[in-house]
Design an enzyme around this catalytic site. Structure first.
Site, PDB file in Angstrom:
ATOM      1  N   ASP A 212       0.812  -1.219   0.000  1.00 32.98           N
ATOM      2  CA  ASP A 212       0.000   0.000   0.000  1.00 32.98           C
ATOM      3  C   ASP A 212       0.847   1.271   0.000  1.00 32.98           C
ATOM      4  O   ASP A 212       0.312   2.360  -0.012  1.00 32.98           O
ATOM      5  CB  ASP A 212      -0.926  -0.015   1.227  1.00 32.98           C
ATOM      6  CG  ASP A 212      -1.971   1.089   1.199  1.00 32.98           C
ATOM      7  OD1 ASP A 212      -2.516   1.369   0.115  1.00 32.98           O
ATOM      8  OD2 ASP A 212      -2.230   1.695   2.261  1.00 32.98           O
ATOM      9  N   SER A 237      -6.665   5.165  -0.126  1.00 31.66           N
ATOM     10  CA  SER A 237      -6.967   3.855  -0.709  1.00 31.66           C
ATOM     11  C   SER A 237      -8.453   3.549  -0.575  1.00 31.66           C
ATOM     12  O   SER A 237      -9.072   3.849   0.451  1.00 31.66           O
ATOM     13  CB  SER A 237      -6.158   2.761   0.001  1.00 31.66           C
ATOM     14  OG  SER A 237      -4.780   3.028  -0.076  1.00 31.66           O
ATOM     15  N   GLN A 287      -5.074  -2.090  -6.947  1.00 35.56           N
ATOM     16  CA  GLN A 287      -5.658  -1.162  -5.973  1.00 35.56           C
ATOM     17  C   GLN A 287      -6.284   0.021  -6.683  1.00 35.56           C
ATOM     18  O   GLN A 287      -5.745   0.512  -7.678  1.00 35.56           O
ATOM     19  CB  GLN A 287      -4.579  -0.646  -5.012  1.00 35.56           C
ATOM     20  CG  GLN A 287      -5.119   0.297  -3.941  1.00 35.56           C
ATOM     21  CD  GLN A 287      -4.010   0.887  -3.085  1.00 35.56           C
ATOM     22  OE1 GLN A 287      -3.353   1.839  -3.463  1.00 35.56           O
ATOM     23  NE2 GLN A 287      -3.790   0.283  -1.913  1.00 35.56           N
TER      24      GLN A 287
END
Length: 296
Positions: A212, A237, A287
Site C-alpha cells: 500500500d 486507498s 488497488q
C-alpha cells in the site's frame, strides 16, 4: 537516520502485527504514529490478514485477499478485528475479517488460504531492472529532493514511518519531478530492514503492508503530480486485492513493478506484479484509490 533505526523499526512493526487475542475469533491491534492523521492502510490490511491467519491451520498459506477501506482509522485508538470462519474445505479455507473502531467498521477483508499442491505452471517474464544495491536508499532520495516537499518536516516523518522497510526507487518518485508527466509506470525494490522468522504468513503480511506504500505512484506520474507530500493531490486507498502465486521472503529483495491503466472520476487504478530477485512471479496486486486535485 542511525544504522539501528531500521532493525528497531522492524521490531516495532513485528510487535504491531502480533495481535492480542481477545476471544477465539476476536483480536486487537495497535497503530503507529502516522505521517498523516489516519492509520496507514497497509497496516490495517496486514493486521487483518494476521487475524485471519491466526484462525487457519499452519499447513495453509494465503493465496488471495480482497479488501475495502471504509473509514479513516484513528491512530490513537486500538482496532478490533473480528474473524468470521466462512469455510474450511479440504484444500481451501476462507475467512472474512471486519476491523472496527469507535463502534464502526473501518476496513473489510476477505482472504483465502490453500494447502500446497502441484499443478500446471507458467508465468510472465520479469521486467528489466537495475540491481537494488546500485540505487539510492529512500533516505538518500529524499535528501536529494528535500526542497520539493510542502512541509520541510515531511521527509523525516516519512522516513520514520518507512524505517522498517528498505525501499529503493528505480526512477525518481513522483515528488521529484512535479509538473513533468511521465509514463504511468514505477518500479521499486524493497525488503524488510532485517531478517524474519521462517513463517510464510508473516512474510505475506509484511508484503501486504508494503503493497500500500507506492502502488498509486504510477497514477501521479501520468499527470506530473507529486502527491499529498507536495500538496497537489488528496488521496486515500479505496479497495485492494492481492494474489500470492509463489513462495517468497519479505526479507529478501522483491521488485514491485507498478503501472496505472486508468484514472477517472476522482479515482485512480494501480496494478502491479511483485517478483523475487531471481525472476519468480510472487504476487499480483491491484488497488483503486481516491485521487483528487485540491480545490482553491
Amino acid at each position: 537516520m542511525s544504522s539501528d533505526a531500521g532493525p528497531a523499526a522492524l521490531a516495532n512493526l513485528l510487535d504491531l502485527l502480533d495481535l492480542e487475542r481477545v476471544e477465539e475469533n476476536i483480536f486487537r491491534g495497535r497503530s503507529h504514529a502516522s505521517v498523516i492523521p489516519r492509520v496507514f492502510g497497509g497496516q490495517v490490511a496486514a493486521q487483518a490478514l494476521v487475524a485471519a491467519g491466526r484462525t487457519v491451520s499452519a499447513d495453509r498459506t494465503p493465496h488471495s485477499l480482497h479488501a475495502y477501506f471504509l473509514r479513516a482509522g484513528d491512530p490513537g485508538e486500538p482496532i478490533v478485528y473480528t474473524v468470521d470462519r466462512i469455510r474450511d474445505g479440504r484444500s481451501f479455507t476462507t475467512r472474512r475479517v471486519v476491523a472496527v473502531q469507535h463502534g464502526e467498521p473501518v476496513f473489510h477483508l476477505s482472504a483465502s488460504f490453500q494447502v500446497y499442491e502441484e499443478g500446471l505452471e507458467h508465468q510472465v517474464e520479469m521486467p528489466a531492472a537495475p540491481d537494488p544495491e546500485t540505487l539510492r536508499t529512500d533516505e538518500d532520495m529524499m535528501s536529494w529532493y528535500t526542497d520539493r516537499f510542502e512541509d520541510p518536516d515531511i521527509p523525516a516523518r516519512l522516513l520514520r514511518a518507512r524505517a522498517a522497510i528498505d525501499l529503493r526507487y528505480v526512477d525518481p518518485p513522483p515528488y521529484a519531478r512535479v509538473g513533468e508527466p511521465r509514463e504511468p509506470r514505477s518500479q521499486v525494490w524493497f525488503r524488510t530492514a532485517g531478517k524474519l522468522a521462517d513463517d510464510p504468513l508473516l512474510h505475506a503480511c509484511l508484503v501486504t503492508y508494503v503493497s500500500d506504500m507506492t502502488l498509486l505512484d504510477s497514477v501521479l506520474l501520468a499527470h506530473g503530480r507529486g502527491g499529498w507530500a507536495v500538496g497537489d493531490v488528496v488521496g486515500a486507498s479505496l479497495d485492494h486485492a492481492m494474489w500470492f502465486h509463489r513462495p517468497f521472503r519479505a526479507d529478501e529483495w522483491l521488485l514491485y513493478d507498478q503501472e496505472s491503466p486508468s484514472s477517472y472520476g476522482g479515482r485512480g487504478l494501480g496494478q502491479a506484479r511483485i517478483f523475487t530477485r531471481y525472476g519468480g512471479l510472487a504476487v499480483t496486486v491491484i488497488q483503486e484509490g481516491v485521487v483528487r486535485v485540491p480545490r482553491g
